[in-house]
Write an enzyme that holds these catalytic residues in place. Sequence first.
Site, mmCIF file in Angstrom:
data_model
loop_
_atom_site.group_PDB
_atom_site.id
_atom_site.type_symbol
_atom_site.label_atom_id
_atom_site.label_comp_id
_atom_site.label_asym_id
_atom_site.label_seq_id
_atom_site.Cartn_x
_atom_site.Cartn_y
_atom_site.Cartn_z
ATOM 1 N N ASN A 146 0.868 -1.188 0.000
ATOM 2 C CA ASN A 146 0.000 0.000 0.000
ATOM 3 C C ASN A 146 0.897 1.228 0.000
ATOM 4 O OD1 ASN A 146 -1.794 2.040 0.499
ATOM 5 N ND2 ASN A 146 -2.389 1.325 2.556
ATOM 6 N N LYS A 159 0.095 4.234 -0.303
ATOM 7 C CA LYS A 159 -0.548 5.421 0.290
ATOM 8 C C LYS A 159 -0.295 6.650 -0.596
ATOM 9 C CE LYS A 159 -0.272 3.157 4.725
ATOM 10 N NZ LYS A 159 -0.165 3.240 6.179
ATOM 11 N N HIS A 211 -9.415 0.734 4.671
ATOM 12 C CA HIS A 211 -8.166 0.984 5.389
ATOM 13 C C HIS A 211 -8.448 1.922 6.563
ATOM 14 C CE1 HIS A 211 -4.166 2.377 6.378
ATOM 15 N NE2 HIS A 211 -3.720 1.286 5.794
ATOM 16 N N GLU A 243 -6.964 4.380 7.663
ATOM 17 C CA GLU A 243 -6.825 5.819 7.362
ATOM 18 C C GLU A 243 -8.076 6.346 6.667
ATOM 19 O OE1 GLU A 243 -3.026 5.412 5.425
ATOM 20 O OE2 GLU A 243 -2.187 4.810 7.354
ATOM 21 N N GLU A 289 -5.245 -5.145 10.410
ATOM 22 C CA GLU A 289 -4.226 -4.121 10.651
ATOM 23 C C GLU A 289 -4.522 -3.381 11.949
ATOM 24 O OE1 GLU A 289 -2.246 -2.890 6.703
ATOM 25 O OE2 GLU A 289 -4.016 -1.665 6.978
ATOM 26 N N GLY A 339 2.430 2.192 10.732
ATOM 27 C CA GLY A 339 3.339 3.319 10.574
ATOM 28 C C GLY A 339 4.032 3.731 11.857
ATOM 29 N N SER A 376 3.379 -2.158 10.297
ATOM 30 C CA SER A 376 4.828 -2.217 10.493
ATOM 31 C C SER A 376 5.416 -3.598 10.202
ATOM 32 C CB SER A 376 5.205 -1.747 11.903
ATOM 33 O OG SER A 376 4.811 -0.390 12.082
#
Length: 253
Positions: free
Chosen positions: A9, A11, A98, A100, A170, A176, A216
Amino acid sequence: MRKKIVAGNWKMNKTAAEAKALAAEVAALVKAEVPADVQVIMAPPALYLDAVQAATAGVANLAASAQNCHEKASGAYTGEISAAMLASAGISYVIIGHSERRQYFAESNAQLAAKVDAALANGLTPLFCCGESLETREGADYLAFVAQQLTESLFHLSADDFAKVVIAYEPIWAIGTGLTASSDQAQEMHAYLRGHLAKQYGQAAADACSILYGGSCNAKNAQELFACADVDGGLIGGASLIAADFITIAKSF
Ligand code: PGA
């Protein structure tokens, strides 16, 4: 046997030239080094999907994915891209839900259910993301919280449609942050989710569903994570931006 999948991904990263170069590098390495039974996926910003997809030509186990789609087929939704549009451009995967998108764009479980429907109606494979915040993780109900995300966004699907879905767990606290779930934490959640899927779709369907880990995951820890019985690959953010790291991950089964 479940499909092994490693998806990158990207992003909101890379210029056009950088994206092309990364896709070309990944394609060459997948062809040369990644076993044919590992499906590798690159999810660039939508602007670069055409170029990235072109780079996958001739590499059977490499594909391009969108990072999101809108649930409507077309219309006055400025800035959005529909699943139908992705399919018409030859794209075969789309990341849906996701964290985010959930956090910054307020995507709800109900809206994500509609996006999953749109993806499947257009022949796209949804990479459906789920996961809990740190606050939820520190409470007692983190397993049930993530299971509920699956219930509300996937359990309306027919068995046939469910069979086309890939799930990515996730934990938001690991995305991250450099803080990875331990293999025990990943395995606990993945096994729990598989059990939850089995209640709705039966054990065989649950056993056939690929559940990826994300958060991560990197070239150093992928092997330990992928060795877990219920971890079928990874959804990789930061480490997917460096071809050599991404390929090391794809070779970590
Ligand atoms: P990360 O991102 O690997 O950079 O933690 C994972 C993701 O958000 O898909």
